[in-house]
Design a protein around this motif. Structure first.
Motif, mmCIF file in Angstrom:
data_model
loop_
_atom_site.group_PDB
_atom_site.id
_atom_site.type_symbol
_atom_site.label_atom_id
_atom_site.label_comp_id
_atom_site.label_asym_id
_atom_site.label_seq_id
_atom_site.Cartn_x
_atom_site.Cartn_y
_atom_site.Cartn_z
ATOM 1 N N LYS A 11 56.530 26.066 30.424
ATOM 2 C CA LYS A 11 55.979 27.144 31.231
ATOM 3 C C LYS A 11 56.153 28.465 30.497
ATOM 4 O O LYS A 11 57.230 28.781 30.022
ATOM 5 N N SER A 12 55.078 29.213 30.403
ATOM 6 C CA SER A 12 55.180 30.511 29.737
ATOM 7 C C SER A 12 55.178 31.604 30.793
ATOM 8 O O SER A 12 54.553 31.462 31.833
ATOM 9 N N ILE A 23 62.781 33.678 27.343
ATOM 10 C CA ILE A 23 63.196 33.757 28.754
ATOM 11 C C ILE A 23 62.937 32.427 29.477
ATOM 12 O O ILE A 23 63.843 31.896 30.113
ATOM 13 N N PRO A 24 61.745 31.833 29.349
ATOM 14 C CA PRO A 24 61.561 30.524 29.985
ATOM 15 C C PRO A 24 62.558 29.490 29.454
ATOM 16 O O PRO A 24 63.026 28.627 30.196
ATOM 17 N N GLN A 25 62.887 29.609 28.149
ATOM 18 C CA GLN A 25 63.902 28.725 27.570
ATOM 19 C C GLN A 25 65.225 28.864 28.307
ATOM 20 O O GLN A 25 65.861 27.893 28.666
ATOM 21 N N MET A 26 65.630 30.105 28.527
ATOM 22 C CA MET A 26 66.904 30.354 29.193
ATOM 23 C C MET A 26 66.852 29.849 30.629
ATOM 24 O O MET A 26 67.837 29.329 31.144
ATOM 25 N N MET A 27 65.688 29.992 31.256
ATOM 26 C CA MET A 27 65.570 29.498 32.625
ATOM 27 C C MET A 27 65.713 27.985 32.649
ATOM 28 O O MET A 27 66.326 27.431 33.569
ATOM 29 N N GLU A 28 65.176 27.330 31.633
ATOM 30 C CA GLU A 28 65.311 25.879 31.557
ATOM 31 C C GLU A 28 66.784 25.479 31.376
ATOM 32 O O GLU A 28 67.260 24.559 32.006
ATOM 33 N N SER A 78 76.051 29.897 25.964
ATOM 34 C CA SER A 78 75.143 29.121 25.110
ATOM 35 C C SER A 78 74.061 30.025 24.527
ATOM 36 O O SER A 78 73.635 29.831 23.396
ATOM 37 N N SER A 79 73.665 31.043 25.292
ATOM 38 C CA SER A 79 72.651 31.956 24.752
ATOM 39 C C SER A 79 73.187 32.715 23.552
ATOM 40 O O SER A 79 72.468 32.947 22.586
ATOM 41 N N LEU A 80 74.466 33.085 23.630
ATOM 42 C CA LEU A 80 75.051 33.822 22.502
ATOM 43 C C LEU A 80 75.071 32.959 21.244
ATOM 44 O O LEU A 80 74.701 33.405 20.163
ATOM 45 N N VAL A 81 75.479 31.690 21.424
ATOM 46 C CA VAL A 81 75.512 30.774 20.281
ATOM 47 C C VAL A 81 74.104 30.574 19.725
ATOM 48 O O VAL A 81 73.863 30.672 18.516
ATOM 49 N N ASP A 82 73.157 30.339 20.647
ATOM 50 C CA ASP A 82 71.761 30.148 20.230
ATOM 51 C C ASP A 82 71.262 31.350 19.451
ATOM 52 O O ASP A 82 70.555 31.216 18.460
ATOM 53 N N THR A 83 71.619 32.526 19.948
ATOM 54 C CA THR A 83 71.120 33.746 19.315
ATOM 55 C C THR A 83 71.616 33.855 17.889
ATOM 56 O O THR A 83 70.871 34.209 16.976
ATOM 57 N N LYS A 84 72.888 33.513 17.682
ATOM 58 C CA LYS A 84 73.432 33.579 16.321
ATOM 59 C C LYS A 84 72.692 32.592 15.422
ATOM 60 O O LYS A 84 72.263 32.948 14.323
ATOM 61 N N GLU A 85 72.525 31.373 15.933
ATOM 62 C CA GLU A 85 71.843 30.367 15.113
ATOM 63 C C GLU A 85 70.415 30.787 14.806
ATOM 64 O O GLU A 85 69.913 30.598 13.703
ATOM 65 N N ARG A 86 69.763 31.361 15.823
ATOM 66 C CA ARG A 86 68.382 31.766 15.615
ATOM 67 C C ARG A 86 68.307 32.924 14.616
ATOM 68 O O ARG A 86 67.402 32.974 13.788
ATOM 69 N N PRO A 143 67.314 21.587 15.981
ATOM 70 C CA PRO A 143 65.932 21.973 15.686
ATOM 71 C C PRO A 143 65.449 23.080 16.619
ATOM 72 O O PRO A 143 64.644 23.914 16.261
ATOM 73 N N PHE A 144 65.986 23.056 17.835
ATOM 74 C CA PHE A 144 65.604 23.998 18.869
ATOM 75 C C PHE A 144 65.818 25.450 18.461
ATOM 76 O O PHE A 144 64.971 26.301 18.681
ATOM 77 N N ASN A 145 66.987 25.711 17.876
ATOM 78 C CA ASN A 145 67.326 27.097 17.554
ATOM 79 C C ASN A 145 66.703 27.582 16.261
ATOM 80 O O ASN A 145 66.935 28.711 15.851
ATOM 81 N N GLN A 146 65.935 26.707 15.619
ATOM 82 C CA GLN A 146 65.273 27.162 14.401
ATOM 83 C C GLN A 146 63.850 27.609 14.680
ATOM 84 O O GLN A 146 63.165 28.103 13.798
ATOM 85 N N ILE A 147 63.421 27.407 15.929
ATOM 86 C CA ILE A 147 62.083 27.879 16.298
ATOM 87 C C ILE A 147 62.173 29.380 16.515
ATOM 88 O O ILE A 147 63.082 29.867 17.186
ATOM 89 N N THR A 148 61.242 30.106 15.929
ATOM 90 C CA THR A 148 61.348 31.563 16.022
ATOM 91 C C THR A 148 61.161 32.063 17.452
ATOM 92 O O THR A 148 61.732 33.063 17.837
ATOM 93 N N GLY A 149 60.335 31.346 18.239
ATOM 94 C CA GLY A 149 60.083 31.804 19.601
ATOM 95 C C GLY A 149 59.023 32.881 19.669
ATOM 96 O O GLY A 149 58.704 33.365 20.738
ATOM 97 N N SER A 150 58.473 33.251 18.532
ATOM 98 C CA SER A 150 57.451 34.294 18.573
ATOM 99 C C SER A 150 56.059 33.725 18.293
ATOM 100 O O SER A 150 55.096 34.464 18.244
ATOM 101 N N LYS A 151 55.984 32.418 18.125
ATOM 102 C CA LYS A 151 54.688 31.821 17.808
ATOM 103 C C LYS A 151 54.337 30.764 18.843
ATOM 104 O O LYS A 151 55.203 30.046 19.319
ATOM 105 N N LEU A 152 53.048 30.645 19.132
ATOM 106 C CA LEU A 152 52.630 29.738 20.196
ATOM 107 C C LEU A 152 52.180 28.373 19.701
ATOM 108 O O LEU A 152 52.041 27.444 20.484
ATOM 109 N N THR A 153 51.911 28.246 18.399
ATOM 110 C CA THR A 153 51.510 26.935 17.892
ATOM 111 C C THR A 153 52.349 26.569 16.668
ATOM 112 O O THR A 153 52.941 27.439 16.031
ATOM 113 N N VAL A 154 52.377 25.277 16.372
ATOM 114 C CA VAL A 154 53.105 24.775 15.217
ATOM 115 C C VAL A 154 52.588 25.453 13.941
ATOM 116 O O VAL A 154 53.354 25.870 13.074
ATOM 117 N N TYR A 155 51.277 25.587 13.886
ATOM 118 C CA TYR A 155 50.654 26.178 12.699
ATOM 119 C C TYR A 155 51.160 27.598 12.464
ATOM 120 O O TYR A 155 51.591 27.949 11.365
#
Lengths: 258, 281
Positions: free
Chosen positions: A2-3, A157-162, A199-207, B93-105
């Motif tokens: 969901k976006s 944000i939807p990720q965090m809601m999930e 978990s968000s803090l950890v995720d943020t560092k990894e991201r 794998p989840f945390n390596q997604i940038t989150g700023s793009k809507l498609t794999v491409y």
């Protein structure tokens, strides 16, 4: 997934229009009636916005936006209609409550302004991909870091809601009460929210690291995969919009001088 | 192609007492497939991040010795400069997604946009990366809607597209189901065959044994050994270092069947079969 983005791909004319064009429309739609200072100008622009939303097939999406603000507007109409200073002409008498013409006209002006602004924003938001808008800004020199923050919000944000839902289920399966009276909910809040925050803090560092190794901080000038196509149509619309704003400025100046 | 040279590398994370890496030295030749093993906290991930310059440039902390990728001293360059030579894929794998793009491409394009590549070059590289990782059919999907294995392959594709000479995989399959893991291993093997240097941290010893040219055993920040899988897994003190050898090696050891020529225990199914052949059942 969901976006939370309000944008929806409908393959409409407005979807294909350059984002800069729609931003300019939003600005012009707000400025022009304000400069002209006439209710009919507002009405005209509202009709135009509604028309644009209708041909983009997103008119229905404005209903929640308008109904929420409609409630606020309604209170303004009631209060101004009954109690505005300078109210003299009664137009409607409902038992002890009297509505006056002056107040109602004044609140009508406010209502038209609010609806106009909302609809103009809707035209932009409902038909433009957030990333297109931000990329447009970044190209013009806006910081890519801030740009990233804006775009990623729509997915993070939807990720965090999930995550929140998963944690709620996990805690509930261990016997925690999460539903019921206010007190129960308040008590449930802390054990629910703290794992989410952690978990968000950890995720943020990894991201942050993942972004880093993909050159997010590279000093070279960014390029974009999606080509921004500014067509002749876009340019003509831009010119028309700018002309409209300038004309209304001229009109205002003429009013002042005259 | 770049050779990796690590000399007396010592590192301590900020606000900690113990050395995460303690005087590690070795060389890795271009095109090698290196497996890194060791128990939790032995310094595997730290070493991985030292190759990419995340250590010390992102984490700070106390650093000694040096890591050289070709002629470049990792410590002296920014992470974004090095990321075109050394790519890294993480566990989640989840945390390596940038989150700023809507498609794999678009997601794969992220790194290329940052590097300022031309559109034509980007499209060429993305198509190629999708092909190599066998995810072309997901190109228009939302990155978050992929399965774990697909997501991890997308993460690898995002790195591959940046054209690195060395790829580091830090437990890439630990959060995946068997099928997802298999997909990732197959993809990594294909990359290795193309001549890319692969450095992989992994707990699945059978996989390490099957794919690695050499295996590095770490314990408490020290390099215990760095040799062929057969030599490493034939060591008598493996369990003391917190590593359980592959099932085939344990069978070989249990039945006391070594490879006649080398005197080492088998590490793969094929070797085990050879070692056990002729045994009365």
């Amino acid at each position: 997934m969901k976006s939370i983005s309000l944008y929806e791909e409908k393959n409409s004319t407005l979807n294909h229009l350059d984002s800069g064009c729609k931003m300019l429309y939003m600005v012009a739609a707000i400025l022009v009636p304000a400069l002209i200072g006439n209710k009919w100008a507002n009405v005209a622009v509202i009709i135009l916005s509604v028309f644009l939303l209708a041909i983009s097939k997103v008119l229905r999406k404005t209903v929640p936006v308008l109904s929420v603000s409609g409630i606020v507007i309604l209170t303004i109409v009631i209060i101004q209609g009954m109690f505005r200073a300078g109210n003299t002409t009664v137009v409607l008498q409902l038992g002890p409550a009297a509505f006056y013409k002056e107040g109602l006209l004044y609140s009508l002006g406010i209502a038209l302004n609010v609806f106009n602004i909302l609809l103009a924003i809707c035209v932009l938001i409902f038909t433009t991909k957030p990333s297109d808008m931000v990329e447009n800004f970044i190209e013009k020199g806006f910081s890519p870091r801030l740009g990233y923050v804006f775009i990623s919000i729509f997915q993070i944000i939807p990720q965090m809601m999930e995550t929140m839902n998963t944690i709620t289920d996990a805690q509930r399966s261990r016997g925690m009460e999460t539903e019921g009276s206010l007190l129960v909910r308040i008590k449930a809040f802390l054990p629910l929210i703290s794992p989410v925050v952690m978990s968000s803090l950890v995720d943020t560092k990894e991201r942050a690291i993942a972004l880093e190794v993909r050159g997010f901080n590279a000093k070279t000038k960014k390029t974009f995969l999606n080509e921004r196509k500014v067509t002749t149509t876009d340019k003509i619309i831009n010119l028309l919009l700018i002309a409209a704003v300038l004309a209304s400025v001229a009109w205002r100046v003429k009013l002042w001088l005259g | 192609m770049a050779r990796i040279e690590v000399n007396h590398l010592k590192y301590r994370y900020p606000h900690t007492e113990n050395l995460a890496l303690d005087g590690v030295s070795f060389q890795i030749e271009p095109g090698e497939f290196i497996g890194i093993i060791g128990k939790n906290g032995s310094g595997k991930s730290t070493l991985c991040q030292a190759f990419t310059g995340l250590i010390p440039n992102f984490y700070r902390g106390a650093y000694g010795g040096n890591v050289k990728i070709g002629e470049i001293n990792v410590r002296d360059v920014e992470v974004d400069e090095l990321c075109q030579k050394v790519g890294i894929v993480f566990q989640n794998p989840f945390n390596q997604i940038t989150g700023s793009k809507l498609t794999v491409y678009d997601e794969i394009a992220f790194g290329l946009e940052n590097l300022g590549l031309s559109r034509k070059e980007m499209i060429r590289r993305i198509d190629d990366a999708l092909e190599q990782l066998d995810i072309t059919r997901f190109r228009d999907r939302n990155p978050f809607d992929l399965s774990g294995g697909q997501m991890q392959r997308m993460a690898i594709a995002s790195i591959i597209a940046m054209n690195p000479e060395i790829i580091i995989l830090d437990e890439p399959t630990s959060q995946l189901d068997p099928q997802g893991s298999e997909e990732v291993f197959k993809a990594v093997q294909r990359l290795s065959q193309k001549g890319i240097t692969i450095i992989m941290v992994e707990h699945k010893m059978e996989k390490i044994a099957a794919y690695s040219d050499r295996v590095m055993l770490l314990d408490e920040g020290k390099m215990i050994d760095f040799d062929t899988p057969q030599k490493i897994f034939s060591r008598d003190d493996l369990l003391e270092h917190g590593v359980l050898p592959p099932a085939f090696t344990r069978i070989g050891r249990g039945l006391d069947r070594k490879n006649a020529a080398t005197g080492e225990y088998p590490v793969t199914l094929k070797e085990a079969k050879e070692a056990l052949e002729g045994m009365a059942v």
